[in-house]
Motif scaffolding. Structure first.
Motif, mmCIF file in Angstrom:
data_model
loop_
_atom_site.group_PDB
_atom_site.id
_atom_site.type_symbol
_atom_site.label_atom_id
_atom_site.label_comp_id
_atom_site.label_asym_id
_atom_site.label_seq_id
_atom_site.Cartn_x
_atom_site.Cartn_y
_atom_site.Cartn_z
ATOM 1 N N LEU A 127 7.439 -6.789 8.957
ATOM 2 C CA LEU A 127 8.363 -7.600 8.176
ATOM 3 C C LEU A 127 9.643 -7.804 8.984
ATOM 4 N N TRP A 128 10.369 -8.841 8.635
ATOM 5 C CA TRP A 128 11.687 -9.066 9.222
ATOM 6 C C TRP A 128 12.734 -8.463 8.287
ATOM 7 N N LYS A 129 13.590 -7.636 8.831
ATOM 8 C CA LYS A 129 14.626 -6.961 8.036
ATOM 9 C C LYS A 129 16.003 -7.420 8.512
ATOM 10 N N ARG A 130 16.807 -7.917 7.577
ATOM 11 C CA ARG A 130 18.157 -8.325 7.944
ATOM 12 C C ARG A 130 19.041 -7.091 8.055
ATOM 13 N N GLY A 131 19.733 -6.966 9.181
ATOM 14 C CA GLY A 131 20.540 -5.790 9.434
ATOM 15 C C GLY A 131 21.778 -5.712 8.554
ATOM 16 N N GLU A 132 22.289 -4.494 8.413
ATOM 17 C CA GLU A 132 23.474 -4.286 7.595
ATOM 18 C C GLU A 132 24.736 -4.651 8.364
ATOM 19 N N LEU A 162 4.320 1.755 3.409
ATOM 20 C CA LEU A 162 4.593 2.135 2.023
ATOM 21 C C LEU A 162 3.692 3.290 1.613
ATOM 22 N N LYS A 163 4.310 4.387 1.188
ATOM 23 C CA LYS A 163 3.581 5.549 0.673
ATOM 24 C C LYS A 163 4.207 5.946 -0.654
ATOM 25 N N GLY A 164 3.495 5.652 -1.748
ATOM 26 C CA GLY A 164 4.062 5.940 -3.063
ATOM 27 C C GLY A 164 5.301 5.108 -3.294
ATOM 28 N N ASN A 165 6.421 5.773 -3.596
ATOM 29 C CA ASN A 165 7.677 5.057 -3.815
ATOM 30 C C ASN A 165 8.612 5.151 -2.602
ATOM 31 N N LEU A 166 8.043 5.462 -1.448
ATOM 32 C CA LEU A 166 8.828 5.568 -0.216
ATOM 33 C C LEU A 166 8.397 4.479 0.754
ATOM 34 N N LEU A 167 9.349 3.633 1.138
ATOM 35 C CA LEU A 167 9.087 2.537 2.069
ATOM 36 C C LEU A 167 9.755 2.865 3.398
ATOM 37 N N PHE A 168 8.935 3.302 4.366
ATOM 38 C CA PHE A 168 9.437 3.655 5.695
ATOM 39 C C PHE A 168 9.424 2.425 6.599
ATOM 40 N N TYR A 169 10.334 2.389 7.572
ATOM 41 C CA TYR A 169 10.271 1.322 8.571
ATOM 42 C C TYR A 169 10.533 1.891 9.960
ATOM 43 N N GLU A 190 8.518 8.547 14.702
ATOM 44 C CA GLU A 190 9.497 8.764 13.649
ATOM 45 C C GLU A 190 10.000 7.425 13.124
ATOM 46 N N PRO A 191 10.189 7.299 11.825
ATOM 47 C CA PRO A 191 10.771 6.067 11.280
ATOM 48 C C PRO A 191 12.266 6.028 11.561
ATOM 49 N N VAL A 192 12.826 4.828 11.580
ATOM 50 C CA VAL A 192 14.279 4.712 11.730
ATOM 51 C C VAL A 192 14.966 4.712 10.371
ATOM 52 N N GLY A 193 14.211 4.535 9.302
ATOM 53 C CA GLY A 193 14.804 4.541 7.974
ATOM 54 C C GLY A 193 13.754 4.587 6.887
ATOM 55 N N VAL A 194 14.209 4.848 5.679
ATOM 56 C CA VAL A 194 13.322 4.874 4.516
ATOM 57 C C VAL A 194 14.098 4.353 3.318
ATOM 58 N N ILE A 195 13.429 3.555 2.502
ATOM 59 C CA ILE A 195 14.007 3.038 1.266
ATOM 60 C C ILE A 195 13.278 3.702 0.106
ATOM 61 N N ILE A 196 14.017 4.377 -0.750
ATOM 62 C CA ILE A 196 13.414 5.043 -1.903
ATOM 63 C C ILE A 196 13.427 4.064 -3.068
ATOM 64 N N LEU A 197 12.257 3.656 -3.494
ATOM 65 C CA LEU A 197 12.111 2.549 -4.437
ATOM 66 C C LEU A 197 12.264 3.010 -5.881
ATOM 67 N N GLU A 198 13.440 3.504 -6.211
ATOM 68 C CA GLU A 198 13.772 3.900 -7.574
ATOM 69 C C GLU A 198 15.112 3.266 -7.940
#
Length: 226
Positions: free
Chosen positions: A35-40, A52-59, A67-75
């Motif tokens: 996916l393309w992710k717009r930077g902060e 995507l594993k459960g409610n954790l979206l790693f990138y 190792e991932p550079v980040g994770v988004i917790i989908l809650e």
């Protein structure tokens, strides 16, 4: 140079545990892809590999990274179209509240965008709770109909009244808690909810159908005798 710390969103979790969970072949994966992710800070789109594993979206920067550079917790978030974006077929993960971040993700086609939006929208623990409550309610309606002497016809393809023609649906995916330990020597289950539903539901469906046929036959016999 020390490794860059994993960027977590929403809450602090043990970093080593998350990294191990993200890359473990023993934990089920719901979806992967670029996916393309717009930077902060750098507002350009950057290509990232998402898992995507459960409610954790790693990138990850690369799909071969350890190792991932980040994770988004989908809650506590919603998945919405990013209609303001013109560069990609984009959607956003919106965390509501003051100071909360919005993640903007882009795809190459609307079909891929729709796939990601659907699975991310159903990834949260809150969504799972709603699915369980709905299933419990539908099972309760079946029990109530049975106590009243009715017998809704249950098949593998659907359920007639009193549930408006809809079969009780199990939650769509298997989830595993990355922080639960397993007994030594045991293997994790990779079965999804639909598979479990099919395996355990088949016998229940067959037994209920046989019971309905038996009750119907007995009732018909009584009617003929009366």
């Amino acid at each position: 140079m020390p490794p860059m710390p994993l960027r977590l969103s929403i809450m602090k979790i043990n970093e080593r545990t998350l990294i191990s969970y993200a890359t473990s072949a023993d934990t089920p994966t719901d979806k992967v892809g670029w996916l393309w992710k717009r930077g902060e800070v750098n507002r350009n789109f950057q290509k990232r590999y998402f898992v995507l594993k459960g409610n954790l979206l790693f990138y990850f920067e690369k799909n071969t990274d350890k190792e991932p550079v980040g994770v988004i917790i989908l809650e506590g978030c919603t998945i919405e179209l990013a209609e303001e974006e013109q560069e990609k077929f984009s959607f956003k993960i919106v965390f509501h509240g003051e100071g909360k971040r919005t993640f903007i993700l882009g795809t190459e086609t609307p079909e891929v965008m729709e796939e990601w939006m659907k699975i991310l929208a159903s990834a949260s623990y809150d969504y799972m709770k709603l699915m369980v409550l709905e299933l419990e309610q539908q099972l309760s309606e079946l029990d109530e109909a049975e106590r009243r002497g009715g017998c809704p016809l249950v098949t593998r393809d659907g359920v007639s009244s009193p549930m408006n023609g809809h079969e009780p649906k199990a939650p769509p995916r298997h989830r595993s808690n990355p922080f639960n330990s397993r007994e030594p020597g045991t293997k994790p289950s990779h079965k999804t909810w639909p598979i479990i539903h099919e395996e355990f539901g088949a016998k229940i469906v067959d037994d209920r159908l046989a019971w309905c046929l038996k009750v119907g036959s007995e009732k018909q016999s009584k009617d003929l005798m009366s």
